[in-house]
Each structure stands twice: as C-alpha cells, then as structure tokens.
Design a protein around this motif. Sequence first.
Motif, PDB file in Angstrom:
ATOM      1  N   PRO A   1       0.824  -1.214   0.000  1.00 45.11           N
ATOM      2  CA  PRO A   1       0.000   0.000   0.000  1.00 45.11           C
ATOM      3  C   PRO A   1       0.854   1.259   0.000  1.00 45.11           C
ATOM      4  N   ASP A   2       0.392   2.266  -0.810  1.00 42.44           N
ATOM      5  CA  ASP A   2       1.080   3.552  -0.797  1.00 42.44           C
ATOM      6  C   ASP A   2       0.326   4.582   0.027  1.00 42.44           C
ATOM      7  N   LYS A   3      -0.800   4.151   0.624  1.00 37.40           N
ATOM      8  CA  LYS A   3      -1.503   4.998   1.580  1.00 37.40           C
ATOM      9  C   LYS A   3      -2.104   4.085   2.635  1.00 37.40           C
ATOM     10  N   PRO A   4      -2.548   4.613   3.763  1.00 34.22           N
ATOM     11  CA  PRO A   4      -3.046   3.743   4.843  1.00 34.22           C
ATOM     12  C   PRO A   4      -4.112   2.776   4.343  1.00 34.22           C
ATOM     13  N   ARG A   5      -4.034   1.539   4.827  1.00 34.38           N
ATOM     14  CA  ARG A   5      -4.965   0.486   4.395  1.00 34.38           C
ATOM     15  C   ARG A   5      -5.635  -0.102   5.624  1.00 34.38           C
ATOM     16  N   LEU A   6      -6.950   0.005   5.669  1.00 31.17           N
ATOM     17  CA  LEU A   6      -7.755  -0.526   6.773  1.00 31.17           C
ATOM     18  C   LEU A   6      -8.317  -1.880   6.369  1.00 31.17           C
ATOM     19  N   LEU A   7      -8.053  -2.883   7.196  1.00 34.16           N
ATOM     20  CA  LEU A   7      -8.588  -4.223   6.980  1.00 34.16           C
ATOM     21  C   LEU A   7      -9.700  -4.462   7.987  1.00 34.16           C
ATOM     22  N   LEU A   8     -10.913  -4.741   7.489  1.00 32.83           N
ATOM     23  CA  LEU A   8     -12.071  -4.997   8.347  1.00 32.83           C
ATOM     24  C   LEU A   8     -12.566  -6.412   8.088  1.00 32.83           C
ATOM     25  N   LEU A   9     -12.841  -7.128   9.145  1.00 35.43           N
ATOM     26  CA  LEU A   9     -13.303  -8.506   9.020  1.00 35.43           C
ATOM     27  C   LEU A   9     -14.633  -8.678   9.729  1.00 35.43           C
ATOM     28  N   ASP A  10     -15.525  -9.420   9.094  1.00 40.03           N
ATOM     29  CA  ASP A  10     -16.821  -9.758   9.678  1.00 40.03           C
ATOM     30  C   ASP A  10     -16.630 -11.037  10.487  1.00 40.03           C
ATOM     31  N   GLY A  11     -16.481 -10.893  11.794  1.00 39.89           N
ATOM     32  CA  GLY A  11     -16.073 -11.995  12.649  1.00 39.89           C
ATOM     33  C   GLY A  11     -16.983 -13.197  12.599  1.00 39.89           C
ATOM     34  N   HIS A  12     -18.275 -13.001  12.859  1.00 38.76           N
ATOM     35  CA  HIS A  12     -19.187 -14.136  12.905  1.00 38.76           C
ATOM     36  C   HIS A  12     -19.350 -14.783  11.535  1.00 38.76           C
ATOM     37  N   SER A  13     -19.428 -13.988  10.508  1.00 36.10           N
ATOM     38  CA  SER A  13     -19.581 -14.540   9.158  1.00 36.10           C
ATOM     39  C   SER A  13     -18.424 -15.457   8.815  1.00 36.10           C
ATOM     40  N   LEU A  14     -17.213 -15.004   9.069  1.00 36.71           N
ATOM     41  CA  LEU A  14     -16.034 -15.797   8.725  1.00 36.71           C
ATOM     42  C   LEU A  14     -15.874 -16.999   9.643  1.00 36.71           C
ATOM     43  N   ALA A  15     -16.142 -16.819  10.931  1.00 35.86           N
ATOM     44  CA  ALA A  15     -16.020 -17.937  11.868  1.00 35.86           C
ATOM     45  C   ALA A  15     -17.020 -19.037  11.524  1.00 35.86           C
ATOM     46  N   TYR A  16     -18.226 -18.643  11.140  1.00 36.51           N
ATOM     47  CA  TYR A  16     -19.253 -19.637  10.806  1.00 36.51           C
ATOM     48  C   TYR A  16     -18.866 -20.400   9.551  1.00 36.51           C
ATOM     49  N   ARG A  17     -18.315 -19.688   8.571  1.00 34.84           N
ATOM     50  CA  ARG A  17     -17.849 -20.366   7.362  1.00 34.84           C
ATOM     51  C   ARG A  17     -16.722 -21.346   7.696  1.00 34.84           C
ATOM     52  N   ALA A  18     -15.807 -20.908   8.564  1.00 33.41           N
ATOM     53  CA  ALA A  18     -14.699 -21.784   8.955  1.00 33.41           C
ATOM     54  C   ALA A  18     -15.224 -23.023   9.665  1.00 33.41           C
ATOM     55  N   PHE A  19     -16.242 -22.856  10.489  1.00 36.42           N
ATOM     56  CA  PHE A  19     -16.816 -23.974  11.233  1.00 36.42           C
ATOM     57  C   PHE A  19     -17.328 -25.052  10.281  1.00 36.42           C
ATOM     58  N   PHE A  20     -18.013 -24.647   9.225  1.00 40.14           N
ATOM     59  CA  PHE A  20     -18.581 -25.627   8.310  1.00 40.14           C
ATOM     60  C   PHE A  20     -17.593 -26.065   7.234  1.00 40.14           C
ATOM     61  N   ALA A  21     -16.489 -25.337   7.087  1.00 43.58           N
ATOM     62  CA  ALA A  21     -15.485 -25.729   6.089  1.00 43.58           C
ATOM     63  C   ALA A  21     -14.573 -26.832   6.614  1.00 43.58           C
TER      64      ALA A  21
END
Length: 896
Positions: free
Chosen positions: A8-28
């Motif tokens: 990145p050449d300027k500030p980069r904000l990373l946002l994660l949807d915790g429950h959405s990703l955790a639920y996908r991981a659970f079933f994956a």
Amino acid sequence: MATTAPTPDKPRLLLLDGHSLAYRAFFALPVENFATTDGQPTNAVYGFTSMLINVLRDEQPTHIAVAFDRSEPTFRHEAYVEYKAGRQKTPDEFRSQVSLIFEVLDALRIPRLSVAGFEADDIIATLSVQATAAGMDTLVVTGDRDAFQLVDESVTILYPIRGVSELARMDPAAVETKYGVPPERYRELAALVGESSDNLPGVPGVGPKTAAKWLTKYGDLDALVAHVDEIKGKAGDNLREHLASVLRNQQINKLDCDVALEAAPAELKMGQWEREEIHTLFDSLQFRVLRERLYASLSAVEPEADEGFDVDLQALEPGALASWLEENTAAGRTGVAVTGTWGRGTGELTGVALASAAGAAVHLDPAELIADDERALAAWLADASRPKAMHEAKGPMLALAARGLEIEGLTSDTALAAYLALPGQRTFDLADLALRYLHRELRDDGDTSGQLTLDGSGEEEAALDLAVRARAVGELADVLDRDLERRGATRLLHEVELPLVGVLAGMERAGIAVDADHLAGLSATLGGQVKEMEQRAHEAVGREFNLGSPKQVQQVLFDELGLPKTKRTKTGYTTDSEALTNLLAKDGHPVLEHILRWREVAKLKSIVDSLIPMADDAGRIHTTFNQMVAATGRLSSTDPNLQNIPIRTAEGRQIREAFVVGGGYDTLLTADYSQIELRIMAHLSGDEALLEAFGTGADFHTITAARVFDLPPEEIDSELRARIKAMNYGLAYGLSAYGLSQQLRISAEEARGLMEEYFQQFGGVRDYLQDVVARARQDGYTETILGRRRYLPDLNSDNRQRREMAERMALNAPIQGSAADIVKVASLRVDQALRDRSLESRILLQVHDELVLEVAPGEHDALSDLVRAQMAGAYDLKAPLEVSMGTGRTWQEAAH
C-alpha cells in the motif's frame, strides 16, 4: 488468496466480519478433525485464525478491526419481525469457540468491535465511509454479500469462495462482472432476488440475471417501480404481486453508515503482541502449525529482538583443533551445533560448530578433517569434564555415533530444558526460544552480525550460521538453567531427562528385529478380510458401495435403509465409529457390523503395510522416541508409532508377533508395571482402604468392587468388576461422571451414583482429587512426585469449556506424569545396571509402562533379577511397585 495486493502507498484498513467468517470456517473444517485432546472443538477458531494470518501476510494492512454481531435484536428485527427467522439453531460446538476467537484477537492485539442494535456489517459500513473520508483504502473480508454495496474505488471486498482459504477480490469491476450491475445497484438487485439466509423472500422466479436486466434497462429500482406495469409475463405478475416485499428488502438490506463507534479508523492499529501470551494460548488450543505460520509470516509491531549474536568464527589450520579446544573450552560451557541428517537409528554428519562462552567459535567440516583433528574432536566430545550444551541432542547424537563419535558432559539440552519449563508447548525451535528468552535473533539473510574472518562465500555463510546457533545454545542454556531452578525442575532435567537422551539414542540405534515373512503373510490375510467384509456389507444392502466414502455410507444407512439419524454435520449425518457402534446397539442391522469390522481390519492392514518397508538391511526397525510431545512427560514414538499397535484384538496381537528376537540373542524379555497409575493414586491420596486393597495381594479390582457394593469378593461377577475397574482407572485419568456413563453405557445419573458409592468407601481419593484441583487453581500448576509441573492457567478461565478441560488435566497430570517419571527412572536404572555388570543384553523399546529387552546368551536369569530389582526400586511408593515379566521369541509371546 486469489491475488496478492501490492504494497500500500496509503493507509490500508482491513475490516473482518467476525461471525460470518467464523461460521464459514466452522462448516469448512470437520469438527471431528479439529479438537484438543480434551475434546474442545477448534475447527472454527483454527479456520478463522488460519485465514487471518494469510490475510495479514498478503495484504499488509496498516490498520485493522474485526466486527462481531451481538445477540440483541437490531433495528431490522424491529422493522420486520421475521428477519432471519427460521435459521437453524447455532451448533453448540460453534458457540463454544466464539470466545476462543476473541482470545486469539486479543492476544494479537487486534481491535474487535460490536454495538448493541447493529450488525457487524453496519460497523464495517460506518468505518469504510469514515476511512474513505480520511484518505484510506479499505479491505473488507466477509461472507455476507450485502457488503458488495460498499464497494467503490477505495473499498474492496475479499469474499470467501472456498471455505475461508480462498478469497475473491471484489472491486467495482468484479462486482459488475459477477452480478451485471455496479456496486451501488447491488442492494436493489438483492432486494429483487431476496436472501434466504435472512428470511427475506424475493420475487418468485426472478434470479440475478433477470434482476440485473431490469435494473440496467430502467436505471435503478425506483425507475423499475415506476414502470412496473410494463414488465410482461409471469415474472412481471410476480414482481407486481411481491413489490411490497421488494421495497421492504431494499430498506432492510441497506447498511447503516452512521453507527456511533468509540474508535475512528486511524485509531484501529494492531497493538504490540507478546510472544509469551501467543505461546500460552496456542499451546492450550494445540495450534502448533498455526503458531509456526504466524511467526514465519508476521512480525510483532515493534522489534522483539534487541540484537543478534556476535561470534568470532576462526579459520583453523589443519592440526590446530586440539590447541583451539584447550584454549577456548577449558572454562565454562561450550555450545555445540550440528548439521546433518538423522533418524531410524542412524545419521550422517555434515557440519559441527563449537562456540565458547566468550564468543570464540570454530566450524568443522567432517569431510575435510585430518586424522589429528578427528582424534582431538573425538577426545573432546567424549570428555565428561568439558561441559557442553546442545539443542535437540538425540538426533545429532545418532549422526555423531554413525561417525564413531560419542558425546559426554552434556549439561543442557535447550529443547528439553524449554520443554520442562513450558510443557504445554508443542515445538521448541531455537530461533523462537532465543527471541523468547534472550530477546535476540539468529542470523537471517540480511544479518551481518558476527565476525567473519573467512572469505564470505556461501559455504562460509553457512558456517557462520551454525556457529551463531552454537553461541545461541550456550547462552540459552544459562538462562534456562536459572528458569528451571526457579521452577524446581533442575533435578528432573539433570537426573532424568538429560541422561535419558543417551539411553533413547541407544535404543533407536539397536532397533528391534522383525519377521518380514510374517508381516507379508499377515498383510495378505488382512487384505482378504478387508475384501470379505466389503462383500458382506454389499450383500447386506443388496448393492455395491464404497465403504471408505462417508457420503456413500450416509446414503446407504440413512436414505436407503432408513436407519435412525446420528449427529448432524455439514455433510449430512456422522458415520464415525462411535456413532455406528451406538447405532448398532440400537438397531442391529448387519451392515453396521460389517462396516465397523471393515474399518478395523483396514486400519490394521495399513499398519502392517507401513511396517514392511521400514526394516533396514539387517531386518530391524528403528523407531524414533519423542521426549517433548506429551505435557504429562509420557514418551511417544514415530516411524513407526509403537503405541498405535493394538493389542486388544487377535489381529492386533498378530502384529506384535512380527517383532522378534534378533540374531545373536536368545529371547525377548518384557517387563511392565502392574497397575502403576492406581498405585500412584493410592500413594498420592494416602487412602487407607485403597492401600489395604493393594496389601491383600488379591485381585485389586475385585477387592475394591467388594467394598463398593458391600459384597464378599467371591460374589463379585465380571460385570461388577468391570464397572469398578473403569472407575479405578477413570479417576486416574480424570474421567467425569458423563465420561464414565459413556464408557459403561449407563445413564449419567447412574454413573454419578456409582461414583458417590465409590467415594463413600474411598474418601481419601475424593479428598485428594478435590485438593489437586484447588491447589492447582491457586498455584497455577500441578506437580508429579518428581516435581514435573503442568501449568494450567485456564483453571481460572471465564470460558466454562476451557475451565473444565483444565480441571480434567489437573486431575490427570499428577498421576499420569508420575507414572511417566517412574518408567523413565526405571529405564535409566536398568541401562546403568546393564553397563555396571557388563551384560550384553540391551533395552530395545519403552512403550507405555513396558520395557522390551533383547536377552544375550546365558544372561536370562541375571537379567530377570536385574530388571525386576531396578524397576521395582525406581520409586518408593506406599503401594509398592510390582513388575510383571515374560519371555519369548516374539514380542507377543513375551507378553504376560
């Protein structure tokens, strides 16, 4: 990741949807494949953490936050009471992992956000808008398609397309390519199509293509509504009939970009994480591989290392080694580092580096050593008066021994020392320990620390690397010595674990002979049984199917045969062995028995087939013993795993028949402890009734059952004895009433009643078990009879599952760990006695509580007396140790 973002050449904000990703991981990831040894499911937290590490590595954000939903209703529920209604109940195995994901984020110092009345998407939307206004780029990782409405030139969605391991980069062009509309129209398209997971029905018969065609033609949803009467056919009729639902969907799908948050995007930076805290958490979750990936991929926000290691690597002329050793190793401890290959009882030496406490170092290439220098090295290595430190010494010992070099005077193995200090850890990498204990870093590719007095070539760089490792080992040994002194583990290292390294190396070099013809014949027999069970299973259902395919087994059992459903999983209903065994008890369909038998025999065949190629030219198999795997101190073995050879079935016992006495020896002798865990429990608890039961000399389980059931011993039948035997051993293993009920196939209430009856007779055991947990909660650890500690910080955890796991460990560790200590002491005593009496017999294996020895001609009686005396005298218990022994041509024949 589909692609890797540029730096990145300027500030980069990373946002994660915790429950959405955790639920996908659970079933994956399958729950049954991801759990701690104490039963805590970890598939969701593992998948989430793995994805997080990958994204941090690939995207290199400057700012980060993870947003989570809350349990309270949101404004959407107020607008539409049926919002998200009908969703399946959240699995208990998932709920128990959410707090663990919180712990991972907290340990990594990653901000996590949630706001009552709003969903994670709303928090992400608000931060995205704020970040764009602040001149930042935003990356959003979410499995919720509603987030596509946020995409613009500054906001990109990373959308999981396979579990959470593969993410698609959705920028404005990608959204339009995928859905046929630009991101600002996606919410309108979703309103038309609907979202079943949110219980937002769309227009029947209208999919994304039709919705996109309408929006493209009319420009937006408002214009479509204005021209709704122009839409022809059944689709038009459905649109007009469901127009109110579409408009409601559009309103509910809109993400709130004005949530009141405590932190602005510029404040959402990853904090400075502590390596010790990461170790503690990942140890408890048993995330060995993830920890290695974390450290390999990410650096702490601030440098963890104050400096590197300086060495003065000196180039020696041929014949100068003896004088260098005399000058530089006469005082203090010398660090020794070795390169080469080792395993299966042998090895090959390719390099040796020695570093003094003052930093003087030398690198030796064995291929270039002249005879005088080889003799000087051999004499110095064998000199017990010259203290040495190594890291994971057993493998290098094999490589040294293969060259005829023996090492004495080893006063520290820094991996073993770290294992005693950190028994819950699974790996003890030197670089990690140097950072953790010394705040210093081994050389990397760009590091020039160290005085290189040679020519700087690639070979010399490798020599310097090894010299730095030797210096690090020496310094680390000093720090770990002080740490073990503080922990009360110095004697355990110097009197048990360090001496055992040499004994285990000797056992690995010796190996054990195998009968190749027996293994080949057994493989053929088992192969025939595999085919027979397969044929019987096919006949039982009237058609062929793949017994190794869970999907096909599910189809046969539950769809075609209509058997009672087992526990539901993502892919249907579980067909694991426990579930099928329970189903067999309920239903009795013959196919269940055939499938279970097929699995058992197929597993045995795989063990046999794996053993056949392991034999060396002399017909001997050389396992590798591991001292640093089990937190209780138990040894394990690999290649082959000797503890994995079953002995409860006739076929399993036939595998042990393949291990035989080797040429030049008379027989095998086996010796193991009788009921060692129960004797330790009696010793530690001091329960008089339990000690008295051992003192009678009668069958222990019968005597204890007689007391519990208030019957004469002769009236204790096999069922009553089996119940109390399960109780006796269960208490030694920290078994709960539920666990006992599962083992005995009785109700939990009946199991609790049985435990209460037991404790009425053996109150000292009850008091001891209660005291163990209470003291461990206060001290933070349990301790064996030799002072081996098991640290249990989760005893005070707010997470109930983790707290209960720690309580079971607290009950289990002192007894299991004490048994491990005693068996190790027994091995040392037997080995020393063999050498003291100059016997040719030798120890080949230590498996669980058993020693297997090869008896030299004419030494049977002397060896039997020696082994019994040394093992029985390994520790003075109140319920004295008893040793059972047997001899025979094969391991199974020698069993008793």
